[in-house]
Design a protein around this motif. Structure first.
Motif, PDB file in Angstrom:
ATOM      1  N   GLU A 267      -3.277 -11.930  -7.372  1.00 13.38           N
ATOM      2  CA  GLU A 267      -3.173 -13.226  -6.676  1.00 13.38           C
ATOM      3  C   GLU A 267      -3.342 -13.038  -5.172  1.00 13.38           C
ATOM      4  O   GLU A 267      -3.939 -13.885  -4.505  1.00 13.38           O
ATOM      5  CB  GLU A 267      -1.805 -13.874  -6.953  1.00 13.38           C
ATOM      6  N   LEU A 268      -2.823 -11.940  -4.626  1.00 13.16           N
ATOM      7  CA  LEU A 268      -2.991 -11.682  -3.180  1.00 13.16           C
ATOM      8  C   LEU A 268      -4.399 -11.170  -2.888  1.00 13.16           C
ATOM      9  O   LEU A 268      -5.027 -11.578  -1.904  1.00 13.16           O
ATOM     10  CB  LEU A 268      -1.958 -10.656  -2.696  1.00 13.16           C
ATOM     11  N   LEU A 269      -4.901 -10.268  -3.747  1.00 13.71           N
ATOM     12  CA  LEU A 269      -6.239  -9.704  -3.515  1.00 13.71           C
ATOM     13  C   LEU A 269      -7.311 -10.797  -3.499  1.00 13.71           C
ATOM     14  O   LEU A 269      -8.327 -10.674  -2.812  1.00 13.71           O
ATOM     15  CB  LEU A 269      -6.572  -8.679  -4.608  1.00 13.71           C
ATOM     16  N   ALA A 270      -7.054 -11.878  -4.245  1.00 15.52           N
ATOM     17  CA  ALA A 270      -8.057 -12.945  -4.359  1.00 15.52           C
ATOM     18  C   ALA A 270      -8.095 -13.856  -3.128  1.00 15.52           C
ATOM     19  O   ALA A 270      -9.012 -14.667  -2.984  1.00 15.52           O
ATOM     20  CB  ALA A 270      -7.755 -13.774  -5.600  1.00 15.52           C
ATOM     21  N   LEU A 271      -7.118 -13.719  -2.228  1.00 16.66           N
ATOM     22  CA  LEU A 271      -7.006 -14.677  -1.120  1.00 16.66           C
ATOM     23  C   LEU A 271      -7.701 -14.188   0.149  1.00 16.66           C
ATOM     24  O   LEU A 271      -7.440 -13.086   0.618  1.00 16.66           O
ATOM     25  CB  LEU A 271      -5.516 -14.913  -0.805  1.00 16.66           C
ATOM     26  N   ASP A 272      -8.538 -15.028   0.742  1.00 13.02           N
ATOM     27  CA  ASP A 272      -9.196 -14.708   2.019  1.00 13.02           C
ATOM     28  C   ASP A 272      -8.214 -14.713   3.181  1.00 13.02           C
ATOM     29  O   ASP A 272      -8.443 -14.062   4.187  1.00 13.02           O
ATOM     30  CB  ASP A 272     -10.264 -15.769   2.339  1.00 13.02           C
ATOM     31  N   ASN A 273      -7.137 -15.519   3.039  1.00 10.94           N
ATOM     32  CA  ASN A 273      -6.200 -15.650   4.174  1.00 10.94           C
ATOM     33  C   ASN A 273      -5.036 -14.656   4.109  1.00 10.94           C
ATOM     34  O   ASN A 273      -4.044 -14.829   4.805  1.00 10.94           O
ATOM     35  CB  ASN A 273      -5.686 -17.088   4.304  1.00 10.94           C
ATOM     36  N   ALA A 274      -5.189 -13.607   3.271  1.00  6.30           N
ATOM     37  CA  ALA A 274      -4.206 -12.517   3.258  1.00  6.30           C
ATOM     38  C   ALA A 274      -4.889 -11.261   3.793  1.00  6.30           C
ATOM     39  O   ALA A 274      -5.895 -10.820   3.235  1.00  6.30           O
ATOM     40  CB  ALA A 274      -3.684 -12.283   1.853  1.00  6.30           C
ATOM     41  N   VAL A 275      -4.364 -10.716   4.880  1.00  8.29           N
ATOM     42  CA  VAL A 275      -4.856  -9.435   5.400  1.00  8.29           C
ATOM     43  C   VAL A 275      -3.968  -8.362   4.787  1.00  8.29           C
ATOM     44  O   VAL A 275      -2.741  -8.413   4.926  1.00  8.29           O
ATOM     45  CB  VAL A 275      -4.766  -9.377   6.935  1.00  8.29           C
ATOM     46  N   LEU A 276      -4.569  -7.400   4.082  1.00 14.26           N
ATOM     47  CA  LEU A 276      -3.793  -6.469   3.264  1.00 14.26           C
ATOM     48  C   LEU A 276      -4.063  -5.026   3.677  1.00 14.26           C
ATOM     49  O   LEU A 276      -5.193  -4.545   3.565  1.00 14.26           O
ATOM     50  CB  LEU A 276      -4.165  -6.658   1.787  1.00 14.26           C
ATOM     51  N   LEU A 277      -3.028  -4.344   4.161  1.00 19.85           N
ATOM     52  CA  LEU A 277      -3.135  -2.927   4.518  1.00 19.85           C
ATOM     53  C   LEU A 277      -2.310  -2.094   3.535  1.00 19.85           C
ATOM     54  O   LEU A 277      -1.282  -2.547   3.054  1.00 19.85           O
ATOM     55  CB  LEU A 277      -2.611  -2.681   5.940  1.00 19.85           C
ATOM     56  N   PRO A 278      -2.751  -0.847   3.270  1.00 16.06           N
ATOM     57  CA  PRO A 278      -2.071  -0.007   2.278  1.00 16.06           C
ATOM     58  C   PRO A 278      -0.918   0.814   2.857  1.00 16.06           C
ATOM     59  O   PRO A 278      -0.977   2.044   2.877  1.00 16.06           O
ATOM     60  CB  PRO A 278      -3.202   0.892   1.770  1.00 16.06           C
ATOM     61  N   HIS A 279       0.125   0.179   3.359  1.00 14.71           N
ATOM     62  CA  HIS A 279       1.324   0.820   3.917  1.00 14.71           C
ATOM     63  C   HIS A 279       0.947   1.937   4.909  1.00 14.71           C
ATOM     64  O   HIS A 279       1.280   3.121   4.703  1.00 14.71           O
ATOM     65  CB  HIS A 279       2.212   1.382   2.796  1.00 14.71           C
ATOM     66  N   VAL A 280       0.280   1.526   5.969  1.00 16.15           N
ATOM     67  CA  VAL A 280      -0.172   2.502   6.979  1.00 16.15           C
ATOM     68  C   VAL A 280       0.588   2.348   8.298  1.00 16.15           C
ATOM     69  O   VAL A 280       0.158   2.881   9.324  1.00 16.15           O
ATOM     70  CB  VAL A 280      -1.696   2.370   7.246  1.00 16.15           C
ATOM     71  N   GLY A 281       1.730   1.623   8.267  1.00 16.59           N
ATOM     72  CA  GLY A 281       2.459   1.312   9.501  1.00 16.59           C
ATOM     73  C   GLY A 281       2.677   2.494  10.422  1.00 16.59           C
ATOM     74  O   GLY A 281       2.515   2.390  11.634  1.00 16.59           O
ATOM     75  N   SER A 282       3.057   3.642   9.862  1.00 18.32           N
ATOM     76  CA  SER A 282       3.341   4.816  10.706  1.00 18.32           C
ATOM     77  C   SER A 282       2.301   5.916  10.507  1.00 18.32           C
ATOM     78  O   SER A 282       2.511   7.050  10.942  1.00 18.32           O
ATOM     79  CB  SER A 282       4.721   5.381  10.356  1.00 18.32           C
ATOM     80  N   ALA A 283       1.188   5.574   9.826  1.00 22.73           N
ATOM     81  CA  ALA A 283       0.301   6.610   9.297  1.00 22.73           C
ATOM     82  C   ALA A 283      -0.730   7.117  10.303  1.00 22.73           C
ATOM     83  O   ALA A 283      -1.935   6.992  10.113  1.00 22.73           O
ATOM     84  CB  ALA A 283      -0.372   6.104   8.028  1.00 22.73           C
ATOM     85  N   SER A 284      -0.243   7.720  11.394  1.00 23.27           N
ATOM     86  CA  SER A 284      -1.149   8.457  12.292  1.00 23.27           C
ATOM     87  C   SER A 284      -0.653   9.893  12.357  1.00 23.27           C
ATOM     88  O   SER A 284       0.528  10.159  12.115  1.00 23.27           O
ATOM     89  CB  SER A 284      -1.131   7.845  13.698  1.00 23.27           C
ATOM     90  N   VAL A 285      -1.538  10.806  12.715  1.00 23.07           N
ATOM     91  CA  VAL A 285      -1.156  12.227  12.799  1.00 23.07           C
ATOM     92  C   VAL A 285       0.000  12.434  13.785  1.00 23.07           C
ATOM     93  O   VAL A 285       1.008  13.054  13.426  1.00 23.07           O
ATOM     94  CB  VAL A 285      -2.391  13.093  13.153  1.00 23.07           C
ATOM     95  N   PRO A 286      -0.076  11.913  15.027  1.00 18.14           N
ATOM     96  CA  PRO A 286       1.031  12.187  15.954  1.00 18.14           C
ATOM     97  C   PRO A 286       2.366  11.638  15.452  1.00 18.14           C
ATOM     98  O   PRO A 286       3.407  12.290  15.596  1.00 18.14           O
ATOM     99  CB  PRO A 286       0.610  11.477  17.252  1.00 18.14           C
ATOM    100  N   THR A 287       2.365  10.447  14.866  1.00 15.28           N
ATOM    101  CA  THR A 287       3.626   9.832  14.451  1.00 15.28           C
ATOM    102  C   THR A 287       4.191  10.514  13.210  1.00 15.28           C
ATOM    103  O   THR A 287       5.392  10.793  13.143  1.00 15.28           O
ATOM    104  CB  THR A 287       3.432   8.321  14.254  1.00 15.28           C
ATOM    105  N   ARG A 288       3.340  10.823  12.228  1.00  9.54           N
ATOM    106  CA  ARG A 288       3.856  11.501  11.037  1.00  9.54           C
ATOM    107  C   ARG A 288       4.380  12.897  11.411  1.00  9.54           C
ATOM    108  O   ARG A 288       5.362  13.371  10.852  1.00  9.54           O
ATOM    109  CB  ARG A 288       2.781  11.606   9.967  1.00  9.54           C
ATOM    110  N   ARG A 289       3.742  13.528  12.390  1.00  3.77           N
ATOM    111  CA  ARG A 289       4.237  14.834  12.839  1.00  3.77           C
ATOM    112  C   ARG A 289       5.615  14.663  13.499  1.00  3.77           C
ATOM    113  O   ARG A 289       6.543  15.423  13.219  1.00  3.77           O
ATOM    114  CB  ARG A 289       3.239  15.468  13.830  1.00  3.77           C
ATOM    115  N   ALA A 290       5.747  13.649  14.348  1.00  3.75           N
ATOM    116  CA  ALA A 290       7.033  13.409  15.023  1.00  3.75           C
ATOM    117  C   ALA A 290       8.137  13.113  14.001  1.00  3.75           C
ATOM    118  O   ALA A 290       9.280  13.559  14.160  1.00  3.75           O
ATOM    119  CB  ALA A 290       6.895  12.244  16.000  1.00  3.75           C
TER     120      ALA A 290
END
Ligand code: NDP
Length: 323
Positions: A267-290
């Motif tokens: 139901e969410l995947l079908a919607l144009d007005n939902a921007v969907l990210l795959p749980h990447v809030g902290s997912a950068s090399v510097p932050t995951r290292r910290a």
């Protein structure tokens, strides 16, 4: 001195293994028979270095009778059975403060994508439609003149509020206890949604926040409203959200987290007005290292000085000197 043995229950990222180089690690995920291994060696474990995605249920705690500390490599620790840990006198440290800015950046990215449709505009260009059909249509909404309502005013909420101020937005918030911050406190999630036109979720997951954002709150947010969730999927009633996006109860949503990850409902995947990210809030090399380094610092502080740098609030009564 006896060796301090640290259990790693699930495959960690390389940063955790590097940061924990000085400890003797038990790599449970590499064992052919983890249950048997714990039955034989669980009593030797004094600490757990827990990758952020990995659960610590009561069944694991029962196998570790001499456990003193869980160093959790995440800010949200709803995957750890905190009640059971505290009941057994086990301290829990999280990665508080190591990823606030990264997650706040992600929230602002989702907000811009949801309000100004930047992802869809890029798809328009990449599909050759700028040349064939003309410019991407004007977006209905803008960030200009918007009020942002923060559900949660902890470290991440405050980092989002600072950014929102720089975007010239008015900031209001709801928490159970008003904070000493220069923003208006509202008494309930519904009052927050009524006052704001962007609602950003930044409270912890768990029983007390389950479906705090429900159909009624979304109705209060209204047809120009935008919901952003960078906290935990369990806080938003996903079915009610999909319905509210589909029938125009709210305008758009930007989500980094879901109720049943990594599953994202059709139901969410079908919607144009939902921007969907795959749980990447902290997912950068510097932050995951910290985050990994903070977990290792918590382990070292405990072993060397009987201190915990970032204990979770539920453990306050267990800290040395707290009685
Ligand atoms: P903090 O503990 O610093 O702040 C939590 C805030 O939530 C406080 O203001 C607290 O205020 C409020 N809160 C807690 N329970 C409720 C409630 N029932 N109703 C209203 N407000 C409540 O946490 P952080 O800001 O560091 O992190 C927030 C969450 O973000 C984390 O728990 C985690 O789940 C999530 N997160 C997500 C990431 C991602 O990758 N997307 C990465 C990092 C964190 P009060 O107690 O007064 O109510």
């Amino acid at each position: 001195m006896t060796e301090q043995i640290v259990l790693v229950p699930a495959p960690p990222d390389d940063f955790l293994l590097q940061a924990c180089g000085r400890f003797r690690l038990l790599r449970l995920w590499e064992e052919a028979d983890p249950d048997r291994y714990l039955a034989d060696h669980g009593g030797e474990v004094v600490a757990v270095a827990n990758p952020g995605h990995s659960p610590v249920p009561v069944s694991l705690l029962d196998r570790l009778p001499n456990l003193e500390l869980i160093a959790h490599v995440g800010v949200g620790y709803d995957s750890v059975d905190i009640e059971a840990a505290v009941a057994r006198g086990v301290l829990v440290a999280n990665a508080s403060g190591s990823n606030d800015n990264e997650v706040a950046d992600t929230a602002m990215g989702l907000l811009l994508m949801a309000v100004r449709e930047l992802g869809r505009a890029e798809q328009h260009l990449r599909a050759g439609r700028w040349e064939s059909d003309g410019p991407y249509p004007l977006t209905d909404l803008s960030l200009r003149g918007r009020t942002i309502g923060l559900l949660g005013m902890g470290r991440i909420g405050q980092a989002i509020a600072r950014r929102a101020e720089a975007f010239d937005m008015t900031v209001v918030y709801h928490t159970r206890t008003a904070r000493d911050v220069p923003y208006r406190h509202l008494p309930t999630p519904s009052a927050l949604a009524r006052t704001a036109d962007v609602l950003v979720v930044a409270v912890p997951g768990g029983a007390t926040t389950h479906h705090l954002v429900n159909a009624d709150v979304l109705t209060e947010l209204g047809p120009d409203g935008v919901l952003i969730n960078v906290a935990r999927g369990s806080i938003v009633d996903e079915e009610a959200l999909a319905a509210a996006l589909a029938d125009g109860t709210i305008h758009a949503a930007g989500l980094d987290v879901y109720e049943n990850e990594p599953h994202v409902p059709e139901e969410l995947l079908a919607l144009d007005n939902a921007v969907l990210l795959p749980h990447v809030g902290s997912a950068s090399v510097p932050t995951r290292r910290a985050m990994a380094e903070l977990a290792a610092e918590n382990l070292a502080a405990w072993f060397d000085r009987r201190e915990v740098l970032t204990p979770v609030p539920e453990c306050a009564g267990l800290l040395p000197g707290s009685e």
